[in-house]
Write a protein that holds these residues in place. Structure first.
Motif, PDB file in Angstrom:
ATOM      1  N   MET A 108      22.743  11.833 -27.775  1.00  0.00           N
ATOM      2  CA  MET A 108      22.881  12.789 -26.665  1.00  0.00           C
ATOM      3  C   MET A 108      23.958  12.306 -25.692  1.00  0.00           C
ATOM      4  O   MET A 108      23.668  11.638 -24.707  1.00  0.00           O
ATOM      5  CB  MET A 108      21.552  12.900 -25.910  1.00  0.00           C
ATOM      6  CG  MET A 108      20.449  13.657 -26.631  1.00  0.00           C
ATOM      7  SD  MET A 108      20.619  15.463 -26.567  1.00  0.00           S
ATOM      8  CE  MET A 108      20.770  15.787 -24.836  1.00  0.00           C
ATOM      9  N   ALA A 121      25.891  14.425 -24.117  1.00  0.00           N
ATOM     10  CA  ALA A 121      26.142  15.487 -23.134  1.00  0.00           C
ATOM     11  C   ALA A 121      25.710  15.056 -21.742  1.00  0.00           C
ATOM     12  O   ALA A 121      24.735  14.331 -21.585  1.00  0.00           O
ATOM     13  CB  ALA A 121      25.383  16.750 -23.538  1.00  0.00           C
ATOM     14  N   VAL A 126      24.087  16.642 -19.368  1.00  0.00           N
ATOM     15  CA  VAL A 126      23.276  17.833 -19.068  1.00  0.00           C
ATOM     16  C   VAL A 126      23.019  17.884 -17.563  1.00  0.00           C
ATOM     17  O   VAL A 126      22.672  16.862 -16.965  1.00  0.00           O
ATOM     18  CB  VAL A 126      21.921  17.739 -19.818  1.00  0.00           C
ATOM     19  CG1 VAL A 126      21.127  19.023 -19.650  1.00  0.00           C
ATOM     20  CG2 VAL A 126      22.138  17.414 -21.289  1.00  0.00           C
ATOM     21  N   ALA A 127      23.167  19.052 -16.969  1.00  0.00           N
ATOM     22  CA  ALA A 127      22.891  19.177 -15.534  1.00  0.00           C
ATOM     23  C   ALA A 127      21.413  18.872 -15.302  1.00  0.00           C
ATOM     24  O   ALA A 127      20.557  19.294 -16.088  1.00  0.00           O
ATOM     25  CB  ALA A 127      23.212  20.587 -15.066  1.00  0.00           C
ATOM     26  N   ASP A 128      21.121  18.115 -14.257  1.00  0.00           N
ATOM     27  CA  ASP A 128      19.719  17.778 -13.989  1.00  0.00           C
ATOM     28  C   ASP A 128      19.013  18.881 -13.219  1.00  0.00           C
ATOM     29  O   ASP A 128      17.798  18.994 -13.269  1.00  0.00           O
ATOM     30  CB  ASP A 128      19.645  16.460 -13.209  1.00  0.00           C
ATOM     31  CG  ASP A 128      20.054  15.287 -14.091  1.00  0.00           C
ATOM     32  OD1 ASP A 128      19.650  15.286 -15.268  1.00  0.00           O
ATOM     33  OD2 ASP A 128      20.795  14.400 -13.618  1.00  0.00           O
ATOM     34  N   THR A 174      16.003  20.827 -14.773  1.00  0.00           N
ATOM     35  CA  THR A 174      16.246  21.361 -16.125  1.00  0.00           C
ATOM     36  C   THR A 174      15.354  20.592 -17.108  1.00  0.00           C
ATOM     37  O   THR A 174      14.842  19.520 -16.768  1.00  0.00           O
ATOM     38  CB  THR A 174      17.721  21.147 -16.521  1.00  0.00           C
ATOM     39  OG1 THR A 174      17.998  19.758 -16.410  1.00  0.00           O
ATOM     40  CG2 THR A 174      18.665  21.948 -15.640  1.00  0.00           C
ATOM     41  N   PRO A 175      15.183  21.121 -18.304  1.00  0.00           N
ATOM     42  CA  PRO A 175      14.365  20.358 -19.273  1.00  0.00           C
ATOM     43  C   PRO A 175      15.045  19.039 -19.626  1.00  0.00           C
ATOM     44  O   PRO A 175      16.261  19.009 -19.811  1.00  0.00           O
ATOM     45  CB  PRO A 175      14.311  21.281 -20.495  1.00  0.00           C
ATOM     46  CG  PRO A 175      15.453  22.226 -20.347  1.00  0.00           C
ATOM     47  CD  PRO A 175      15.680  22.384 -18.869  1.00  0.00           C
ATOM     48  N   ASP A 176      14.276  17.973 -19.695  1.00  0.00           N
ATOM     49  CA  ASP A 176      14.831  16.680 -20.107  1.00  0.00           C
ATOM     50  C   ASP A 176      14.802  16.645 -21.641  1.00  0.00           C
ATOM     51  O   ASP A 176      13.775  16.319 -22.237  1.00  0.00           O
ATOM     52  CB  ASP A 176      14.000  15.543 -19.502  1.00  0.00           C
ATOM     53  CG  ASP A 176      14.569  14.175 -19.877  1.00  0.00           C
ATOM     54  OD1 ASP A 176      15.522  14.113 -20.683  1.00  0.00           O
ATOM     55  OD2 ASP A 176      14.054  13.166 -19.374  1.00  0.00           O
ATOM     56  N   ILE A 177      15.906  17.006 -22.232  1.00  0.00           N
ATOM     57  CA  ILE A 177      15.969  17.159 -23.695  1.00  0.00           C
ATOM     58  C   ILE A 177      15.691  15.822 -24.389  1.00  0.00           C
ATOM     59  O   ILE A 177      14.892  15.720 -25.309  1.00  0.00           O
ATOM     60  CB  ILE A 177      17.352  17.705 -24.131  1.00  0.00           C
ATOM     61  CG1 ILE A 177      17.696  18.964 -23.324  1.00  0.00           C
ATOM     62  CG2 ILE A 177      17.357  18.019 -25.623  1.00  0.00           C
ATOM     63  CD1 ILE A 177      19.135  19.431 -23.465  1.00  0.00           C
ATOM     64  N   LEU A 178      16.373  14.796 -23.895  1.00  0.00           N
ATOM     65  CA  LEU A 178      16.238  13.473 -24.502  1.00  0.00           C
ATOM     66  C   LEU A 178      14.804  12.958 -24.371  1.00  0.00           C
ATOM     67  O   LEU A 178      14.248  12.376 -25.309  1.00  0.00           O
ATOM     68  CB  LEU A 178      17.226  12.515 -23.828  1.00  0.00           C
ATOM     69  CG  LEU A 178      17.432  11.169 -24.475  1.00  0.00           C
ATOM     70  CD1 LEU A 178      17.952  11.317 -25.890  1.00  0.00           C
ATOM     71  CD2 LEU A 178      18.431  10.337 -23.659  1.00  0.00           C
ATOM     72  N   GLY A 212      20.792   7.530 -26.411  1.00  0.00           N
ATOM     73  CA  GLY A 212      21.026   8.195 -25.131  1.00  0.00           C
ATOM     74  C   GLY A 212      22.241   7.617 -24.441  1.00  0.00           C
ATOM     75  O   GLY A 212      22.739   6.547 -24.816  1.00  0.00           O
ATOM     76  N   PHE A 213      22.728   8.325 -23.468  1.00  0.00           N
ATOM     77  CA  PHE A 213      23.852   7.834 -22.662  1.00  0.00           C
ATOM     78  C   PHE A 213      23.390   7.778 -21.220  1.00  0.00           C
ATOM     79  O   PHE A 213      22.525   8.552 -20.811  1.00  0.00           O
ATOM     80  CB  PHE A 213      25.063   8.769 -22.796  1.00  0.00           C
ATOM     81  CG  PHE A 213      25.815   8.572 -24.082  1.00  0.00           C
ATOM     82  CD1 PHE A 213      25.257   8.964 -25.290  1.00  0.00           C
ATOM     83  CD2 PHE A 213      27.066   7.969 -24.095  1.00  0.00           C
ATOM     84  CE1 PHE A 213      25.924   8.760 -26.485  1.00  0.00           C
ATOM     85  CE2 PHE A 213      27.746   7.756 -25.278  1.00  0.00           C
ATOM     86  CZ  PHE A 213      27.175   8.157 -26.485  1.00  0.00           C
ATOM     87  N   LYS A 221      15.443   2.981 -18.896  1.00  0.00           N
ATOM     88  CA  LYS A 221      15.518   4.306 -19.519  1.00  0.00           C
ATOM     89  C   LYS A 221      15.298   4.215 -21.029  1.00  0.00           C
ATOM     90  O   LYS A 221      14.641   5.065 -21.625  1.00  0.00           O
ATOM     91  CB  LYS A 221      16.903   4.906 -19.232  1.00  0.00           C
ATOM     92  CG  LYS A 221      16.896   6.405 -19.128  1.00  0.00           C
ATOM     93  CD  LYS A 221      18.217   6.938 -18.607  1.00  0.00           C
ATOM     94  CE  LYS A 221      18.334   6.791 -17.092  1.00  0.00           C
ATOM     95  NZ  LYS A 221      19.624   7.288 -16.585  1.00  0.00           N
ATOM     96  N   LYS A 264      12.238   6.393 -22.268  1.00  0.00           N
ATOM     97  CA  LYS A 264      12.502   7.606 -23.070  1.00  0.00           C
ATOM     98  C   LYS A 264      12.360   7.358 -24.573  1.00  0.00           C
ATOM     99  O   LYS A 264      12.716   8.213 -25.370  1.00  0.00           O
ATOM    100  CB  LYS A 264      13.909   8.139 -22.754  1.00  0.00           C
ATOM    101  CG  LYS A 264      14.055   8.651 -21.328  1.00  0.00           C
ATOM    102  CD  LYS A 264      15.219   9.616 -21.188  1.00  0.00           C
ATOM    103  CE  LYS A 264      15.367  10.075 -19.749  1.00  0.00           C
ATOM    104  NZ  LYS A 264      16.352  11.128 -19.577  1.00  0.00           N
TER     105      LYS A 264
HETATM  106  O1  C5P Z   1      18.066  10.159 -17.128  1.00  0.00           O
HETATM  107  P1  C5P Z   1      19.489  10.517 -17.318  1.00  0.00           P
HETATM  108  O2  C5P Z   1      19.790  11.958 -17.002  1.00  0.00           O
HETATM  109  O3  C5P Z   1      20.449   9.593 -16.662  1.00  0.00           O
HETATM  110  O4  C5P Z   1      19.715  10.322 -18.887  1.00  0.00           O
HETATM  111  C1  C5P Z   1      20.937  10.618 -19.466  1.00  0.00           C
HETATM  112  C2  C5P Z   1      20.698  10.917 -20.877  1.00  0.00           C
HETATM  113  O5  C5P Z   1      19.739  11.958 -20.965  1.00  0.00           O
HETATM  114  C3  C5P Z   1      21.920  11.453 -21.621  1.00  0.00           C
HETATM  115  O6  C5P Z   1      21.873  10.997 -22.942  1.00  0.00           O
HETATM  116  C4  C5P Z   1      21.767  12.957 -21.521  1.00  0.00           C
HETATM  117  O7  C5P Z   1      22.402  13.605 -22.600  1.00  0.00           O
HETATM  118  C5  C5P Z   1      20.264  13.132 -21.533  1.00  0.00           C
HETATM  119  N1  C5P Z   1      19.763  14.245 -20.743  1.00  0.00           N
HETATM  120  C6  C5P Z   1      18.984  15.200 -21.339  1.00  0.00           C
HETATM  121  N2  C5P Z   1      18.486  16.241 -20.627  1.00  0.00           N
HETATM  122  C7  C5P Z   1      18.698  16.320 -19.300  1.00  0.00           C
HETATM  123  C8  C5P Z   1      19.471  15.336 -18.661  1.00  0.00           C
HETATM  124  C9  C5P Z   1      19.983  14.306 -19.403  1.00  0.00           C
HETATM  125  O8  C5P Z   1      18.787  15.136 -22.548  1.00  0.00           O
HETATM  126  N3  C5P Z   1      18.210  17.335 -18.642  1.00  0.00           N
END
Ligand code: C5P
Length: 422
Positions: free
Chosen positions: A296, A298, A300-302, A329-333, A348-349, A363, A367
């Motif tokens: 992951m 990306a 992703v907007a939090d 937003t949904p935490d996909i990771l 993860g990044f 993290k 996660k």
């Molecule tokens: O916790 P944090 O947002 O810093 O984690 C970053 C990692 O989580 C990235 O790999 C990013 O792609 C993923 N991410 C996610 N869903 C979100 C925010 C971040 O999967 N809403």
């Protein structure tokens, strides 16, 4: 003395000059340019190094050098015309050459004219060279060669940048005097340079991730405020695209889910475009189960506007300001980590401005990740938009701090780590 001074009878000698290309199948495309004559020497050296070389030429190339030259050097027929026919049967000879696209280990186009580069950048396929380049799924390498002003022209530079972004190998031209009298870049590099480039490619393309199914996410997400405005971040998508490209080059079957970016799709990568974090979640969840590796990358907007307006919010009537309510937003990771199945590797990044390593480690375990790549965000390493990056790769056993590297190199280092854990 009788016979002295007379030439000796010819002996059959081996042309072999090393074995580093032994058995490598190289498809050489020759295009129109004065440097086409140098390709004959290139072919000779590749054959001497043990390579199996086949040559196809554009019509323009045949104006500069005869196909017979290449045919004599490779002891193989040379394709020049897509439409040529067998006189006896009337069947198309030219189209028979299409199998070379799957036969070869790599295709090299040298010299690659401005015209051919433009065609490749746009996917045109009007001659044997461009047809084969389009059909070839193996590495395609171009050696841009032309007059200095043509090389420096914005259109040519743009086309080369497009090809590079897609993952074509580009051998930079040498600088020097041209047939026209101009001095500058655009000359075909020395055979040694081309040969070294190919050798490096063959050493690198070990295909150590062959058939590994890998999902990569990239880019930012756009979270709408109303139909014309959105919240986002500065991610360019370059790190994720580099990871997808490098993995595909190593033989992985890559799906790339990306937010809005302006980047070319890497060769041999399946791309899915999304806009919001919700869209990205849906696209990722749909394909996640089939993946061996999920990375992951990306940003992703939090947060996203809780109630995006369905009409453009008017400027007036807001009393000089506008308050937005944001939701998470949904935490996909996080979700992938919770549902992780045995055998899936989750990467993860993280981007931190302070206490990077300890936060990233936290993290990693929170996660349920296998690897986390920490971007060191500093003034010297702006991360976003840059072609370089400085990262620390962390897994459960330890951490590896890398120097500033090109993103494609960073990607390969991350893949090396993934490879070890598979
Ligand atoms: O916790 P944090 O947002 O810093 O984690 C970053 C990692 O989580 C990235 O790999 C990013 O792609 C993923 N991410 C996610 N869903 C979100 C925010 C971040 O999967 N809403």
């Amino acid at each position: 003395m009788a016979g002295e001074g007379r030439p000796r009878a010819a002996e059959r000698v081996s042309l072999s000059a090393g074995t580093h290309m032994r058995g490598k199948r190289i498809l050489l495309g020759v295009t129109g340019g004065i440097a086409a004559y140098k390709s004959a020497y290139l072919v000779r050296e590749l054959v001497r190094a043990g390579a199996d070389v086949r040559v196809v030429m554009t019509e323009a190339a045949t104006e500069f050098i005869a196909p017979l030259t290449f045919s004599a050097l490779t002891k193989q027929p040379v394709g020049t015309d897509l439409w040529s026919r067998d006189q006896a049967t009337g069947s198309a000879i030219g189209t028979r050459h299409i199998h070379l696209a799957t036969w070869c280990d790599c295709m090299l186009i040298a010299p690659a004219s401005a015209n051919t580069l433009a065609k490749l950048a746009h996917g045109l396929s009007d001659n044997l060279v461009t047809v084969l380049a389009l059909a070839c799924r193996k590495p395609v390498i171009v050696a841009p060669t032309m007059d200095a002003d043509m090389f420096l022209n914005e259109a040519t530079q743009h086309n080369i940048a497009v090809l590079r972004e897609r993952g074509f190998g580009v051998i930079p031209p040498a600088e020097g005097e041209h047939a026209s009298g101009l001095y500058g870049p655009g000359r075909l590099p020395e055979v040694e340079v081309i040969r070294a480039f190919l050798k490096k490619l063959f050493d690198r393309t070990a295909e150590d991730l062959r058939k590994v199914k890998m999902l990569v996410t990239a880019g930012p997400t756009h979270e709408p405020i109303d139909p014309v405005r959105y919240i986002s971040n500065r991610s360019s998508g370059k790190m994720g695209f580099a990871l997808a490209l490098a993995a595909a080059q190593r033989g992985a079957e890559v799906t790339l889910v990306t937010g809005p970016v302006s980047l070319e799709t890497p060769r041999n990568v399946k791309r899915i475009d999304v806009e919001t974090a919700e869209h990205m979640r849906a696209a990722v969840v749909k394909v996640a189960r089939q993946q061996r590796v999920i990375a992951m990358a990306a940003a992703v907007a939090d947060y996203a506007p809780a109630l995006p307006a369905d009409r453009k919010i008017k400027k007036d009537g807001q009393n000089g300001g506008l308050e937005l309510t944001l939701k998470s937003t949904p935490d996909i990771l996080g979700e992938l980590g919770r549902k992780k199945r045995k055998g899936t590797l989750l990467v993860g990044f993280a981007l931190e401005t302070n206490d990077g390593v300890s936060n990233a480690k936290e993290k990693l375990s929170k996660k349920n990740l296998d690897v986390i790549v920490l971007n060191a965000y500093t003034a010297q390493n702006p991360v976003f938009g840059s072609d370089r990056n400085t990262v620390t790769i962390i897994d459960r056993k330890g951490e590896e701090e890398l120097p500033s590297l090109e993103k494609i190199e960073v990607a390969n280092r991350i893949l090396n780590r993934i490879r070890k854990l598979l």
